[in-house]
Design a protein around this motif. Structure first.
Motif, mmCIF file in Angstrom:
data_model
loop_
_atom_site.group_PDB
_atom_site.id
_atom_site.type_symbol
_atom_site.label_atom_id
_atom_site.label_comp_id
_atom_site.label_asym_id
_atom_site.label_seq_id
_atom_site.Cartn_x
_atom_site.Cartn_y
_atom_site.Cartn_z
ATOM 1 N N THR A 160 0.832 -1.204 0.000
ATOM 2 C CA THR A 160 0.000 0.000 0.000
ATOM 3 C C THR A 160 0.869 1.257 0.000
ATOM 4 O OG1 THR A 160 -1.722 -1.133 1.254
ATOM 5 C CG2 THR A 160 -1.787 1.267 1.254
ATOM 6 N N PRO A 161 0.677 2.161 -0.967
ATOM 7 C CA PRO A 161 1.438 3.413 -0.976
ATOM 8 C C PRO A 161 1.030 4.305 0.200
ATOM 9 C CG PRO A 161 0.194 3.094 -3.031
ATOM 10 C CD PRO A 161 -0.202 2.010 -2.112
ATOM 11 N N GLU A 162 1.935 5.091 0.667
ATOM 12 C CA GLU A 162 1.694 5.936 1.839
ATOM 13 C C GLU A 162 0.500 6.862 1.656
ATOM 14 O OE1 GLU A 162 4.058 9.729 3.508
ATOM 15 O OE2 GLU A 162 5.185 7.871 3.712
ATOM 16 N N GLU A 163 0.358 7.428 0.461
ATOM 17 C CA GLU A 163 -0.716 8.411 0.252
ATOM 18 C C GLU A 163 -2.114 7.809 0.384
ATOM 19 O OE1 GLU A 163 0.952 7.204 -3.847
ATOM 20 O OE2 GLU A 163 1.755 7.796 -1.887
ATOM 21 N N GLN A 164 -2.230 6.487 0.222
ATOM 22 C CA GLN A 164 -3.555 5.863 0.306
ATOM 23 C C GLN A 164 -4.114 5.869 1.722
ATOM 24 O OE1 GLN A 164 -4.030 1.953 -1.293
ATOM 25 N NE2 GLN A 164 -4.295 2.665 -3.393
ATOM 26 N N VAL A 165 -3.258 5.813 2.716
ATOM 27 C CA VAL A 165 -3.751 5.655 4.084
ATOM 28 C C VAL A 165 -4.217 6.962 4.711
ATOM 29 C CG1 VAL A 165 -2.228 3.677 4.431
ATOM 30 C CG2 VAL A 165 -1.466 5.954 5.176
ATOM 31 N N PHE A 166 -4.004 8.081 4.014
ATOM 32 C CA PHE A 166 -4.370 9.371 4.591
ATOM 33 C C PHE A 166 -5.638 9.967 3.977
ATOM 34 C CE2 PHE A 166 0.273 9.187 5.413
ATOM 35 C CZ PHE A 166 0.229 9.269 6.800
ATOM 36 N N THR A 167 -6.274 9.262 3.064
ATOM 37 C CA THR A 167 -7.512 9.776 2.459
ATOM 38 C C THR A 167 -8.594 8.701 2.501
ATOM 39 O OG1 THR A 167 -6.977 9.026 0.201
ATOM 40 C CG2 THR A 167 -6.176 11.213 0.859
ATOM 41 N N SER A 168 -9.844 9.153 2.529
ATOM 42 C CA SER A 168 -10.967 8.216 2.541
ATOM 43 C C SER A 168 -11.013 7.410 1.248
ATOM 44 C CB SER A 168 -12.289 8.977 2.721
ATOM 45 O OG SER A 168 -12.322 9.618 3.975
ATOM 46 N N ALA A 169 -10.746 8.075 0.122
ATOM 47 C CA ALA A 169 -10.754 7.380 -1.173
ATOM 48 C C ALA A 169 -9.670 6.304 -1.205
ATOM 49 C CB ALA A 169 -10.550 8.376 -2.308
ATOM 50 N N GLY A 170 -8.504 6.631 -0.629
ATOM 51 C CA GLY A 170 -7.418 5.658 -0.596
ATOM 52 C C GLY A 170 -7.757 4.456 0.275
ATOM 53 N N LYS A 171 -8.428 4.706 1.386
ATOM 54 C CA LYS A 171 -8.827 3.608 2.272
ATOM 55 C C LYS A 171 -9.861 2.700 1.600
ATOM 56 C CE LYS A 171 -7.789 6.194 6.476
ATOM 57 N NZ LYS A 171 -8.321 6.933 7.640
#
Length: 206
Positions: A160-171
């Motif tokens: 999982t890329p780091e940027e995914q865990v900080f946004t609702s869309a990424g989650k």
């Protein structure tokens, strides 16, 4: 001259007719018996019903009307606490008319997962629960293959890329990837996936 030879011919002819009739009757009886036996075997009347179609022991979809509800304050397999309260007098509690057609069977995976993120110094710790519209067969498959499923989840989290865990869309994207990873393991091990969604019960990034 004697009349005996003339009388013998009709008797012989009559004897042949009797033999033919008896043979035909015997064939009818035998044929009828065989036919009845075939019918009885195919309909399961004899042979203990083994001739009937084999039962399907795979997962079954659970209609919403058959969803298990919890007692007051508890959590049922349908995932809805207090579906039928103690003060309701045993009356059915309506769940709305526009929900899912099939029940949701939930299962929480313990313990929680901790993993590094892809190309990041951050670590993610997540609690995961899954849902399925099928009966407990899918949940039992999850438990049976717990080690393989957990390994697949950790691999997916590690990618999982780091940027995914900080946004609702990424989650949401993470949930979809985890659902796919879990189903891939179940399909490989059991021949059937059945997981419809993955949910986060806890989500911490450090």
């Amino acid at each position: 001259m004697s009349d005996k030879p003339e009388d013998a011919a009709p008797k012989k002819k009559g004897g042949k007719m009797k033999i033919i009739i008896m043979v035909v009757a015997l064939l009818v009886l035998v044929g009828g018996g065989v036919g009845a036996g075939v019918y009885a075997a195919s309909s399961g009347l004899i042979g203990g019903g083994h001739a009937s179609a084999p039962e399907d022991h795979g997962p079954k979809l659970v209609p919403k009307s058959e969803q298990k509800r919890a007692a007051a304050g508890g959590e049922g397999e349908g995932g809805h606490g207090g579906g039928e309260s103690a003060g309701s007098g045993g009356q059915h509690v309506p769940s709305g008319g526009n929900g899912d057609k099939f029940a949701s069977n939930y299962y929480t995976m313990d313990p929680q997962f901790t993993s590094n993120l892809q190309d990041s110094v951050h670590v993610v710790q997540v609690g995961i629960a899954v849902s399925t519209p099928y009966d407990d067969t899918v949940i039992e498959n999850m438990k049976t293959n717990d080690i393989a499923v957990r390994s697949a989840v950790l691999l997916a989290l590690g990618d999982t890329p780091e940027e995914q865990v900080f946004t609702s869309a990424g989650k949401l994207q993470m949930q979809q990837r985890l659902t796919k990873a879990i189903n891939a393991v179940l399909e490989q091990k059991e021949g059937f996936g059945g997981i419809s969604n993955v949910y986060f019960t806890n989500f911490v990034v450090q």
